[in-house]
Design a protein around this motif. Structure first.
Motif, short mmCIF file in Angstrom:
data_model
loop_
_atom_site.label_atom_id
_atom_site.label_comp_id
_atom_site.label_asym_id
_atom_site.label_seq_id
_atom_site.Cartn_x
_atom_site.Cartn_y
_atom_site.Cartn_z
N ILE A 1 29.42 5.38 30.46
CA ILE A 1 30.23 6.12 31.44
C ILE A 1 30.04 5.49 32.82
O ILE A 1 31.00 5.25 33.55
CB ILE A 1 29.82 7.61 31.49
CG1 ILE A 1 29.91 8.25 30.11
CG2 ILE A 1 30.66 8.38 32.51
CD1 ILE A 1 31.27 8.26 29.49
N ALA A 2 28.79 5.19 33.16
CA ALA A 2 28.52 4.57 34.46
C ALA A 2 29.19 3.20 34.54
O ALA A 2 29.74 2.84 35.60
CB ALA A 2 27.01 4.44 34.67
N ASP A 3 29.18 2.44 33.45
CA ASP A 3 29.84 1.13 33.45
C ASP A 3 31.34 1.28 33.66
O ASP A 3 31.95 0.50 34.41
CB ASP A 3 29.57 0.40 32.13
CG ASP A 3 28.11 0.00 31.97
OD1 ASP A 3 27.36 0.02 32.97
OD2 ASP A 3 27.72 -0.31 30.83
N LEU A 4 31.92 2.27 33.03
CA LEU A 4 33.36 2.51 33.20
C LEU A 4 33.67 2.95 34.63
O LEU A 4 34.65 2.49 35.23
CB LEU A 4 33.82 3.55 32.18
CG LEU A 4 35.31 3.83 32.09
CD1 LEU A 4 36.12 2.55 31.92
CD2 LEU A 4 35.57 4.78 30.93
N VAL A 5 32.83 3.80 35.18
CA VAL A 5 33.00 4.24 36.57
C VAL A 5 32.89 3.03 37.50
O VAL A 5 33.69 2.86 38.43
CB VAL A 5 31.98 5.34 36.94
CG1 VAL A 5 31.93 5.58 38.44
CG2 VAL A 5 32.31 6.64 36.20
N MET B 1 35.76 1.63 40.01
CA MET B 1 35.57 1.48 41.46
C MET B 1 35.85 0.04 41.88
O MET B 1 36.48 -0.21 42.91
CB MET B 1 34.15 1.90 41.86
CG MET B 1 33.94 3.39 41.82
SD MET B 1 32.24 3.80 42.29
CE MET B 1 32.24 5.56 41.96
N GLU B 2 35.37 -0.90 41.09
CA GLU B 2 35.56 -2.32 41.39
C GLU B 2 37.05 -2.67 41.41
O GLU B 2 37.51 -3.46 42.25
CB GLU B 2 34.82 -3.18 40.37
CG GLU B 2 34.79 -4.65 40.68
CD GLU B 2 34.06 -4.99 41.97
OE1 GLU B 2 34.51 -5.92 42.66
OE2 GLU B 2 33.07 -4.31 42.30
N ARG C 1 35.21 4.21 46.15
CA ARG C 1 33.83 3.73 46.09
C ARG C 1 32.90 4.91 46.41
O ARG C 1 33.13 5.66 47.34
CB ARG C 1 33.61 2.62 47.10
CG ARG C 1 34.38 1.37 46.72
CD ARG C 1 33.47 0.17 46.82
NE ARG C 1 34.21 -1.01 46.41
CZ ARG C 1 33.88 -1.72 45.36
NH1 ARG C 1 32.86 -1.40 44.64
NH2 ARG C 1 34.58 -2.79 45.05
N ASP C 2 31.89 5.03 45.59
CA ASP C 2 30.94 6.12 45.74
C ASP C 2 29.70 5.73 44.94
O ASP C 2 29.63 4.62 44.40
CB ASP C 2 31.56 7.42 45.21
CG ASP C 2 30.94 8.68 45.82
OD1 ASP C 2 29.72 8.68 46.09
OD2 ASP C 2 31.67 9.66 46.01
N LYS D 1 40.21 9.48 42.61
CA LYS D 1 40.98 8.24 42.72
C LYS D 1 41.03 7.74 44.16
O LYS D 1 41.01 8.51 45.11
CB LYS D 1 42.42 8.48 42.22
CG LYS D 1 42.52 8.48 40.71
CD LYS D 1 43.88 8.86 40.21
CE LYS D 1 44.88 7.78 40.40
NZ LYS D 1 46.15 8.07 39.69
N ALA D 2 41.14 6.42 44.25
CA ALA D 2 41.20 5.77 45.57
C ALA D 2 42.56 6.07 46.20
O ALA D 2 43.54 6.31 45.54
CB ALA D 2 41.01 4.28 45.42
#
Length: 193
Positions: free
Chosen positions: A128-132, A136-137, A143-144, A192-193
């Motif tokens: 999940i963190a990798d997908l987040v 963001m990238e 970005r957070d 979302k950005a």
């Protein structure tokens, strides 16, 4: 054909008891009896009940991770995030007592936020963190703090599951899942950005 070791048979029987009756029902004597060995023989494989429970929990995390990663890793960020949360909810419905023990009950060696998570010791939150991070990238999400957002998504799913299992919804499983997906979409759109 692979022969099952005594340690594996012990783990399988302990898991069956855990799923049927919960963690409190898992005793070394009871598991030994289910496997067909003496109560003292079980200690040659696991030094104590806690070690046995930790072993089966680690195996369950591996199974859950395999289930999560079996989903196609393509499509929009939103669909992949929703798919991950769907996997979590499916696991909760499919294995309720194991889910309770793994995710909802205090355990001595449970991973804790922030240190264990930020050190990537959580096999189930890492994807999940990798997908987040990817979202963001790519500019899809603002970005957070990656780990806080991953934890927020997980806590959101967990909260819904616990409320459902606590009888707080008068919805079928299908209706509940649709509600959670709508809620997740709102949450993701807010990030979302």
């Amino acid at each position: 054909m692979k022969t099952e070791t005594t340690s594996e048979r012990i783990a399988v029987e302990a898991l069956k008891i855990l799923e049927r009756e919960g963690a409190d029902a898992v005793s070394m004597r009871r598991v030994a009896q289910a496997v067909g060995i003496t109560p003292m023989a079980i200690y040659h494989h696991f030094p104590n009940r806690e070690a046995l429970l930790n072993f089966i929990v680690d195996r369950e995390f591996e199974k859950f991770l395999e289930h999560m990663l079996a989903r196609p890793q393509r499509g929009s960020v939103e669909s992949r995030l929703l798919g991950s949360m769907d996997s979590y909810i499916s696991y909760a419905f499919d294995r309720p007592r194991i889910f309770d023990y793994v995710f909802s009950q205090p355990r001595p060696n449970a991973r804790r936020y922030p240190d264990d998570f930020r050190a990537r010791r959580s096999p189930t939150l890492n994807p999940i963190a990798d997908l987040v991070a990817q979202a963001m990238e790519s500019g899809y999400l603002k970005r957070d703090d990656i780990w806080e957002i991953a934890l927020e998504l997980w806590a959101h799913a967990h909260g819904y599951v616990m409320l459902y299992r606590g009888g707080r919804f008068h919805l079928s499983e299908t209706q509940f899942r649709a509600l959670v997906r709508r809620s997740f979409r709102r949450l993701i759109h807010g990030l979302k950005a």
